[in-house]
Design an enzyme around this catalytic site. Structure first.
Site, PDB file in Angstrom:
ATOM      1  N   ASP A  30       0.776  -1.215  -0.005  1.00 10.05           N
ATOM      2  CA  ASP A  30      -0.045   0.024   0.118  1.00 10.05           C
ATOM      3  C   ASP A  30       0.706   1.199   0.036  1.00 10.05           C
ATOM      4  O   ASP A  30       2.034   1.271   0.563  1.00 10.05           O
ATOM      5  CB  ASP A  30      -0.833  -0.031   1.311  1.00 10.05           C
ATOM      6  CG  ASP A  30      -2.126   0.660   1.100  1.00 10.05           C
ATOM      7  OD1 ASP A  30      -3.373   0.155   0.858  1.00 10.05           O
ATOM      8  OD2 ASP A  30      -2.058   2.040   1.059  1.00 10.05           O
ATOM      9  N   LYS A  35      -0.183   3.108   7.498  1.00  9.77           N
ATOM     10  CA  LYS A  35      -0.823   1.798   7.511  1.00  9.77           C
ATOM     11  C   LYS A  35      -0.280   0.579   7.398  1.00  9.77           C
ATOM     12  O   LYS A  35      -0.564  -0.303   8.039  1.00  9.77           O
ATOM     13  CB  LYS A  35      -1.901   1.836   6.236  1.00  9.77           C
ATOM     14  CG  LYS A  35      -3.140   0.996   6.220  1.00  9.77           C
ATOM     15  CD  LYS A  35      -3.978   1.369   4.991  1.00  9.77           C
ATOM     16  CE  LYS A  35      -5.362   0.468   4.913  1.00  9.77           C
ATOM     17  NZ  LYS A  35      -6.096   0.666   3.611  1.00  9.77           N
ATOM     18  N   PHE A 153     -16.225 -11.297  -4.224  1.00  7.34           N
ATOM     19  CA  PHE A 153     -17.562 -11.037  -3.982  1.00  7.34           C
ATOM     20  C   PHE A 153     -17.774 -11.160  -2.236  1.00  7.34           C
ATOM     21  O   PHE A 153     -18.912 -11.405  -1.507  1.00  7.34           O
ATOM     22  CB  PHE A 153     -18.561 -12.350  -4.200  1.00  7.34           C
ATOM     23  CG  PHE A 153     -18.489 -12.308  -5.594  1.00  7.34           C
ATOM     24  CD1 PHE A 153     -19.449 -11.536  -6.291  1.00  7.34           C
ATOM     25  CD2 PHE A 153     -17.707 -13.190  -6.664  1.00  7.34           C
ATOM     26  CE1 PHE A 153     -19.654 -11.389  -7.825  1.00  7.34           C
ATOM     27  CE2 PHE A 153     -17.977 -13.219  -7.992  1.00  7.34           C
ATOM     28  CZ  PHE A 153     -18.980 -12.370  -8.600  1.00  7.34           C
ATOM     29  N   PHE A 253     -31.728 -11.279   1.249  1.00  3.83           N
ATOM     30  CA  PHE A 253     -31.865  -9.727   0.596  1.00  3.83           C
ATOM     31  C   PHE A 253     -33.226  -9.438   0.334  1.00  3.83           C
ATOM     32  O   PHE A 253     -33.623  -8.327  -0.527  1.00  3.83           O
ATOM     33  CB  PHE A 253     -30.637  -9.578  -0.456  1.00  3.83           C
ATOM     34  CG  PHE A 253     -29.619  -9.464  -0.113  1.00  3.83           C
ATOM     35  CD1 PHE A 253     -28.744 -10.436   0.527  1.00  3.83           C
ATOM     36  CD2 PHE A 253     -28.967  -8.240  -0.154  1.00  3.83           C
ATOM     37  CE1 PHE A 253     -27.475 -10.232   1.069  1.00  3.83           C
ATOM     38  CE2 PHE A 253     -27.567  -8.036   0.070  1.00  3.83           C
ATOM     39  CZ  PHE A 253     -26.796  -9.028   0.764  1.00  3.83           C
ATOM     40  N   GLY A 257     -36.250  -2.046   4.982  1.00  2.00           N
ATOM     41  CA  GLY A 257     -35.810  -1.043   6.013  1.00  2.00           C
ATOM     42  C   GLY A 257     -35.404   0.370   5.659  1.00  2.00           C
ATOM     43  O   GLY A 257     -35.880   0.899   4.595  1.00  2.00           O
ATOM     44  N   CYS A 264     -19.964  -0.308  -1.547  1.00  2.00           N
ATOM     45  CA  CYS A 264     -20.086  -1.170  -2.798  1.00  2.00           C
ATOM     46  C   CYS A 264     -21.622  -0.852  -3.451  1.00  2.00           C
ATOM     47  O   CYS A 264     -21.527  -0.386  -4.539  1.00  2.00           O
ATOM     48  CB  CYS A 264     -19.933  -2.680  -2.509  1.00  2.00           C
ATOM     49  SG  CYS A 264     -18.340  -3.099  -1.830  1.00  2.00           S
ATOM     50  N   ARG A 331     -19.523   4.340   5.596  1.00  2.00           N
ATOM     51  CA  ARG A 331     -19.442   5.162   4.113  1.00  2.00           C
ATOM     52  C   ARG A 331     -21.055   4.736   3.745  1.00  2.00           C
ATOM     53  O   ARG A 331     -21.294   3.826   3.560  1.00  2.00           O
ATOM     54  CB  ARG A 331     -18.546   4.567   3.249  1.00  2.00           C
ATOM     55  CG  ARG A 331     -17.014   5.054   3.742  1.00  2.00           C
ATOM     56  CD  ARG A 331     -16.129   4.402   3.034  1.00  2.00           C
ATOM     57  NE  ARG A 331     -15.790   3.020   3.112  1.00  2.00           N
ATOM     58  CZ  ARG A 331     -15.126   2.303   2.523  1.00  2.00           C
ATOM     59  NH1 ARG A 331     -14.137   2.826   1.579  1.00  2.00           N
ATOM     60  NH2 ARG A 331     -14.847   0.703   2.755  1.00  2.00           N
TER      61      ARG A 331
END
Ligand code: UDX
Length: 437
Positions: A30, A35, A153, A253, A257, A264, A331
């Site tokens: 990175d 980090k 995924f 899914f 709500g 993502c 986020r």
């Protein structure tokens, strides 16, 4: 195999640790020196169940190392995973500058045959651009590079399990040799029964966006149904049960709500929609999915305003601030979007979250935070359940009610039992189900 992973965000770090766990020699890379130093000490920069233990094990065995020196990471690698961020531009399109820069580093530092794997979520067509970048930067070396799309995924909160027990592993490649290398990389998982799907590169790239957009569509479909149920007296959770028992639909899914958030779904949906429009196709369905998702927060805010009337001088408590349970990621969190709306109407908003408080505070400095749910509820006129953390299931409801100014609960995730809320004397407003007033 020798593996380099460029980027140590959620995908990159979990890929680094799980690849090392599978027995490969991994260097996680990175540009952020601070980090890397943290990671070298075995500390995860974000909360993810099981990650600290996995880092300890793989750093301890020497299978995993971290370095901010791209050259060191790439030089001897057989496979380079590109796991850099692809944040949204103002237009909604994915910003691929970090992908280009990673490809340039690979071109610059590779010393032998190397398979360059896109793991970041990128629009279809990116692999061709990666290949062109490699060609431009290192024309003499081009037969040594293969480009592969291997979308990730994994879900935040269950990322390690998703990586080690995947529903499928998707590999899109352009040469038999590249498929061979990827089969070797994933052999330990395939031997344990994981399904490996091999396609061309464009199919793999499209499939990732297709999955995320489809899952977001399921959620928005249920949120639209929630609005219908609220107007007609239906019960969206029961509808979800009925729908979910049809195996063509499936139960997961289908939870109505406050809608989806995170790094993502919102950005991938926009990027997919922009890609469609660049390809000359108006994928209007995706825009509707987004609109219904925004509406889920608006509908909850309206419900609160309807019940409390004027928000000026009133206190609203948000339970759960992360975009979903078991992560500290805020986020695009629906809880914060709701908090901002309520603040704009004059409410004082106070929040509690088991893990995400620090991130929520830096994203929304004007948010008050409390050290536990009961303190957060003290003097509150309305409590809103925003994220269904397991610990909220076992709250002492009597204590909560006593702490509050009004015994009023809006359930943005339908976590509480209506009968129980009634028994405890709350006015209870779930999503897409009848309220108890
Ligand atoms: C998602 C994909 O699931 C994963 O495959 C991909 O690699 C990355 O994006 P993630 O963002 O970690 O993973 O979260 P996910 O568990 O998919 O949930 C996304 C959002 O949908 C959350 O805000 C969650 O609260 C919401 N959600 C999920 C609902 O509102 N209702 C549901 O029924 C399910």
């Amino acid at each position: 195999m020798k593996v380099a992973v460029i980027g140590t965000g959620h995908v990159g770090l979990i890929t680094s640790a799980t690849m090392a766990y599978l027995g490969h020699d991994v260097i996680g890379n990175d540009l952020d020196e601070e980090k890397i130093v943290t990671l070298q000490r075995g500390q995860a920069p974000f909360f993810e169940p099981g990650l600290t233990e996995l880092l300890e094990e793989t750093l301890g065995s020497g299978k995993l190392r971290f370095s901010f020196d791209s050259q060191e990471a790439i030089r001897d690698a057989d496979v380079v995973f590109i796991c850099v961020g692809t944040p949204p531009k103002a237009s909604g399109e994915a910003n691929l500058i970090a992908v280009e820069s990673a490809a340039k580093d690979v071109a610059r530092y590779a010393s032998g045959r190397v398979v360059v794997v896109e793991k970041s979520t990128v629009p279809a067509g990116t692999s061709a651009r990666v290949r062109r970048t490699l060609e431009r930067e290192r024309p003499d070396f081009i037969d040594k590079f293969s480009v592969v799309s291997n979308p990730e995924f994994l879900r935040e909160g269950s990322g390690i399990r998703d990586s080690l027990e995947p529903d499928r592993i998707l590999v899109g490649a352009e040469s038999p040799e590249a498929f061979e290398v990827m089969r070797a990389i994933y052999a330990p998982l395939v031997e344990k029964g994981a399904k490996l799907v091999e396609t061309n590169i464009e199919t793999a790239e499209l499939s990732k966006h297709a999955c995320n957009a489809f899952l977001a569509m399921k959620i928005s479909y249920m949120n639209a149904l929630a609005r219908m149920c609220e107007r007609s007296g239906g019960d969206v959770d029961s509808v979800a049960e009925v729908m979910g028992s049809d195996e063509r639909i499936g139960r997961s899914f289908l939870n109505a709500g406050l809608g989806y958030g995170g790094y993502c779904f919102p950005k991938d949906l926009q990027a997919f929609e922009r890609l469609a429009s660049r390809l000359g196709y108006d994928f209007g369905l995706l825009k509707e999915v987004e609109r219904i998702n925004d509406e889920a927060v608006d509908a909850t805010a309206d419900k609160i305003i309807d019940v409390l009337w004027n928000l000026d001088g009133k206190r609203v408590t948000l339970l759960g601030l992360s975009f979903k349970p078991d992560t500290d990621d805020v986020r695009f969190a629906p809880a914060l979007a709701l908090g901002r709306k309520l603040q704009a109407e004059g409410a004082t908003v106070v929040g509690y979250d088991p893990q995400a408080m620090a991130n929520a505070k830096s994203e929304m400095p004007e948010l008050e935070v409390a050290s536990d749910p009961y303190t957060a509820a003290a003097g509150s006129h309305c409590l809103v359940l925003c994220t269904e953390w397991a610990e909220f299931k076992t709250l002492d409801l009597d204590r909560l009610k006593q702490a509050m100014a009004y015994p009023l609960v809006v359930d943005g995730r339908n976590m509480f039992e209506p009968e129980e809320m009634e028994k405890r004397g709350f006015s209870y407003y779930p999503t897409g189900r009848s309220p108890i007033v």
